[in-house]
Motif scaffolding. Structure first.
Motif, short mmCIF file in Angstrom:
data_model
loop_
_atom_site.label_atom_id
_atom_site.label_comp_id
_atom_site.label_asym_id
_atom_site.label_seq_id
_atom_site.Cartn_x
_atom_site.Cartn_y
_atom_site.Cartn_z
N HIS A 7 0.87 -1.23 -0.06
CA HIS A 7 0.12 0.02 0.07
C HIS A 7 0.94 1.15 0.07
CE1 HIS A 7 -3.41 -2.48 1.08
NE2 HIS A 7 -2.62 -2.90 1.97
N ILE A 8 0.37 2.23 -0.69
CA ILE A 8 0.99 3.46 -0.68
C ILE A 8 -0.40 4.58 -0.67
CG2 ILE A 8 2.04 5.41 -2.07
CD1 ILE A 8 3.87 2.91 -1.40
N GLY A 9 -0.27 5.47 0.47
CA GLY A 9 -0.94 6.34 0.87
C GLY A 9 -0.58 7.83 1.28
N TRP A 10 -1.37 8.83 1.30
CA TRP A 10 -0.83 9.90 1.90
C TRP A 10 0.36 10.55 1.28
CZ3 TRP A 10 -5.06 11.86 4.23
CH2 TRP A 10 -6.03 10.91 4.76
N PHE A 11 0.10 10.58 -0.13
CA PHE A 11 1.43 10.79 -0.83
C PHE A 11 1.41 12.45 -0.90
CE2 PHE A 11 3.95 10.90 -4.94
CZ PHE A 11 4.71 9.96 -4.67
N LYS A 12 2.36 12.96 -0.16
CA LYS A 12 2.42 14.57 -0.08
C LYS A 12 3.49 14.96 -0.84
CE LYS A 12 -0.93 14.52 2.86
NZ LYS A 12 -2.25 14.82 2.51
N VAL A 13 3.42 15.92 -1.77
CA VAL A 13 4.51 16.21 -2.70
C VAL A 13 4.51 17.68 -2.47
CG1 VAL A 13 4.73 16.79 -5.08
CG2 VAL A 13 3.34 14.93 -4.38
N ALA A 71 8.56 13.93 -2.32
CA ALA A 71 7.23 13.42 -1.81
C ALA A 71 7.71 12.65 -0.61
CB ALA A 71 6.74 12.32 -2.89
N PHE A 72 6.56 12.61 0.46
CA PHE A 72 6.74 11.96 1.46
C PHE A 72 5.26 11.22 1.77
CE2 PHE A 72 9.19 15.71 1.82
CZ PHE A 72 10.32 15.20 2.62
N TYR A 73 5.41 9.75 1.86
CA TYR A 73 4.28 8.92 1.79
C TYR A 73 4.39 8.00 2.95
CZ TYR A 73 7.30 5.52 -0.08
OH TYR A 73 8.77 4.66 -0.54
N SER A 74 3.05 7.43 3.16
CA SER A 74 2.98 6.30 3.89
C SER A 74 2.79 5.05 3.05
CB SER A 74 1.75 6.40 4.99
OG SER A 74 0.55 6.72 4.40
N GLY A 75 3.22 4.00 3.78
CA GLY A 75 3.17 2.68 3.27
C GLY A 75 2.84 1.59 4.15
N GLY A 76 2.36 0.39 3.53
CA GLY A 76 1.84 -0.57 4.39
C GLY A 76 2.27 -2.12 3.76
N ASN A 77 2.37 -2.97 4.47
CA ASN A 77 2.67 -4.28 4.17
C ASN A 77 1.69 -5.20 4.78
OD1 ASN A 77 3.52 -7.01 3.66
ND2 ASN A 77 5.64 -6.47 4.26
N GLY A 78 0.65 -5.73 4.44
CA GLY A 78 -0.45 -6.32 4.70
C GLY A 78 -1.82 -5.79 4.40
N THR A 79 -2.71 -6.15 5.38
CA THR A 79 -4.13 -5.57 4.85
C THR A 79 -3.98 -3.96 5.25
OG1 THR A 79 -5.11 -5.93 7.31
CG2 THR A 79 -5.12 -7.82 5.78
N THR A 80 -5.06 -3.45 4.81
CA THR A 80 -5.43 -2.26 4.85
C THR A 80 -5.34 -1.64 6.36
OG1 THR A 80 -6.45 -1.86 2.83
CG2 THR A 80 -6.68 -0.20 4.17
N TYR A 81 -6.00 -2.39 7.38
CA TYR A 81 -6.08 -2.07 8.70
C TYR A 81 -4.82 -2.07 9.27
CZ TYR A 81 -7.04 -2.75 13.66
OH TYR A 81 -7.13 -2.29 15.00
N GLN A 82 -3.85 -2.91 8.76
CA GLN A 82 -2.58 -3.24 9.28
C GLN A 82 -1.46 -2.39 8.57
OE1 GLN A 82 -2.03 -7.45 8.60
NE2 GLN A 82 -2.91 -7.73 10.87
N ALA A 83 -2.09 -1.57 7.38
CA ALA A 83 -0.99 -0.93 6.67
C ALA A 83 -0.67 0.38 7.21
CB ALA A 83 -1.40 -0.86 5.44
N LEU A 84 -0.18 0.37 8.31
CA LEU A 84 0.29 1.72 9.08
C LEU A 84 1.87 1.43 9.22
CD1 LEU A 84 -2.56 1.85 11.65
CD2 LEU A 84 -2.36 2.84 9.28
#
Length: 138
Positions: A51-57, A67-80
């Motif tokens: 997952h890639i989210g909250w992509f701030k440019v 760009a600064f972004y959040s990423g995850g490995n796993g389900t969306t709930y765990q992708a923090l």
């Protein structure tokens, strides 16, 4: 500029607007939908595998983008799982540069979750603001 993620495996897409109300997705191949400009590594081990989210440019110049972004490995709930840093020379083609923070780096204030990065740049100083899960809360 904020680029929005979509789908089960969240990717970053881009859209253009001349008035802020009507948007057209970046679609260089005429596929009929916005073409992703940044996605997970899909390597199974990185903090941003799925997952890639909250992509701030930040556009420093027409040829210098960050760009600064959040990423995850796993389900969306765990992708923090962490915050990454990428650069671009055109705002479309991005290169991962560095993992900044992860939930597994041993730092107590970010050991449960780290996501939704915002970076404020004032001159040469940058301030990082993020959403974290408070220890002890589910």
């Amino acid at each position: 500029m904020e680029l929005a993620p979509y789908s089960a495996r969240e990717l970053v897409v881009m859209a253009y607007s001349v008035n802020g109300y009507v948007w057209t997705g970046y679609d260089p191949t005429n596929a009929g939908y916005a073409t992703p400009v940044f996605g997970g590594t899909l390597d199974g081990t990185s903090f941003d595998t799925d997952h890639i989210g909250w992509f701030k440019v930040i556009e420093n110049s027409p040829t210098d983008w960050q760009a600064f972004y959040s990423g995850g490995n796993g389900t969306t709930y765990q992708a923090l799982n962490g915050i990454g840093y990428a650069t671009s020379t055109d705002g479309i083609n991005w290169t991962r540069r560095q993992t900044l923070f992860t939930t597994s780096d041993g730092v107590a204030w970010r050991n449960q979750s780290v996501w939704m990065p915002s970076v404020v740049k004032t001159g040469t100083t940058m301030r990082y603001i993020s959403r974290l899960k408070q220890p002890g809360h589910k």
